[in-house]
Design an enzyme around this catalytic site. Structure first.
Site, PDB file in Angstrom:
ATOM      1  N   HIS A 106     -28.919  28.836  24.750  1.00 51.89           N
ATOM      2  CA  HIS A 106     -28.745  29.074  23.064  1.00 51.89           C
ATOM      3  C   HIS A 106     -29.047  27.752  22.662  1.00 51.89           C
ATOM      4  CE1 HIS A 106     -26.721  30.109  19.356  1.00 51.89           C
ATOM      5  NE2 HIS A 106     -26.442  28.692  19.302  1.00 51.89           N
ATOM      6  N   GLU A 107     -28.671  26.563  23.271  1.00 52.58           N
ATOM      7  CA  GLU A 107     -28.680  25.215  22.659  1.00 52.58           C
ATOM      8  C   GLU A 107     -30.174  24.569  22.950  1.00 52.58           C
ATOM      9  OE1 GLU A 107     -26.677  24.114  20.767  1.00 52.58           O
ATOM     10  OE2 GLU A 107     -24.964  25.320  20.970  1.00 52.58           O
TER      11      GLU A 107
ATOM     12  N   HIS B   7     -32.381  26.179  20.244  1.00 55.34           N
ATOM     13  CA  HIS B   7     -32.380  25.403  18.928  1.00 55.34           C
ATOM     14  C   HIS B   7     -33.395  24.252  19.018  1.00 55.34           C
ATOM     15  CE1 HIS B   7     -29.195  27.244  16.572  1.00 55.34           C
ATOM     16  NE2 HIS B   7     -28.172  26.917  17.746  1.00 55.34           N
TER      17      HIS B   7
ATOM     18  N   GLU C 266     -28.546  30.815  14.190  1.00 52.62           N
ATOM     19  CA  GLU C 266     -28.156  31.243  15.327  1.00 52.62           C
ATOM     20  C   GLU C 266     -28.259  32.519  15.742  1.00 52.62           C
ATOM     21  OE1 GLU C 266     -25.510  29.596  16.535  1.00 52.62           O
ATOM     22  OE2 GLU C 266     -26.137  27.802  15.056  1.00 52.62           O
TER      23      GLU C 266
END
Length: 286
Positions: free
Chosen positions: A130-131, A134, A204
């Protein structure tokens, strides 16, 4: 698109500070606060990641100090086709994580000690995926700048409110007055929060989906989100509202009005979307 968002954000913050300057000191105040905004914009662009990491006392990690975590980040960075980001640890028992930096070549991932304690290797992969998404989605610059500028604006708003209380600018001429100071002091943190809300929610969902594809299993992240949400509700992280939007789950208390102004979409909806990805076969699980 990322460049446009960043430019718009810097412009909005500059305009906000100039309005505050006008309320305090008329035309002279506009000029002074324009200079302040220019300095803030420069430092937030080049040093926002360092400012945020330092605010949380993050300590840099290497392969010897956190071998398993380092291995996960290195593996997923390689799969994503980006350089290995710098890795940091925040000394907090509350499990959470965020990414920061200017671009893929100057990126950093920070995790708390708590996330290492409660997450399995697969769940950590989901969080890191997930990070890193980003990073690859070019979210981190806008997010980091928003955190730095919003924090500065909130601090200025607090200073203005105290200044008004103790008689700063208590004149009634065209250049301001105590009413203008109070208005500016109230509007500044509200405007900063609204700007955060404008950039946070859809990214998100996008990072969840991209991270699920990167790890080849949406259920890794879904399982991690359940644990992180429950833990953060029991023990909220001592985080600034200005940086709350950076974390993978909302680090602040979800009680009362803070739920209304949450910078994150509902965890239930995020998990539902990930489970749908898994059940529909959108991601080839590995």
């Amino acid at each position: 698109m990322s460049f446009l968002k960043t430019t718009l954000l810097l412009g909005l913050m500059t305009g906000l500070l100039m309005v505050i300057g006008g309320l305090i000191g008329g035309r002279h105040g506009v000029v002074i606060f324009f200079v302040i905004a220019a300095v803030m914009n420069f430092f937030s662009y080049w040093f926002s990641d360092k400012i945020v990491l330092k605010a949380y006392g993050a300590q840099e990690l290497d392969a010897s100090s956190a071998p398993e975590l380092y291995s996960i980040v290195n593996e997923l960075a390689h799969s994503a086709g980006i350089p290995m980001p710098r890795l940091y640890m925040i000394d907090s028992d509350t499990p959470n994580a965020f990414a920061t930096g200017r671009n893929v070549h100057h990126a950093a991932v920070a995790v708390t000690r708590g996330i290492m304690r409660i997450c399995t290797r697969e769940e950590l992969k989901g969080v890191i995926g997930h990070e890193l998404s980003h990073v690859t989605n070019h979210d981190i610059l806008t997010s980091s700048i928003a955190a730095t500028l919003a924090g500065a604006v909130m601090m200025i708003g607090t200073m203005i409110r105290w200044g008004a209380i103790f008689g700063l600018g208590n004149r009634d001429d065209e250049e301001g007055g105590i009413a203008g100071l109070l208005i500016a002091g109230v509007l500044a943190p509200i405007a900063a929060t609204l700007i955060q809300l404008a950039i946070s929610r859809t990214r998100e969902y996008q990072a969840d989906a991209s991270g699920a594809k990167l790890t080849h299993n949406p259920l890794y992240l879904a399982s991690a989100l359940r644990k992180l949400e429950a833990a953060n509700e029991r023990m909220p992280l001592d985080a600034s509202p200005a940086t709350a939007h950076m974390f993978i789950v909302n680090p602040l208390s979800a009680a009362g009005i803070s739920r209304l102004f949450s910078t994150h979409p509902p965890i239930e909806e995020r998990i539902h979307r990930l489970e749908q990805m898994a059940s529909s076969g959108q991601v080839a699980q590995g």
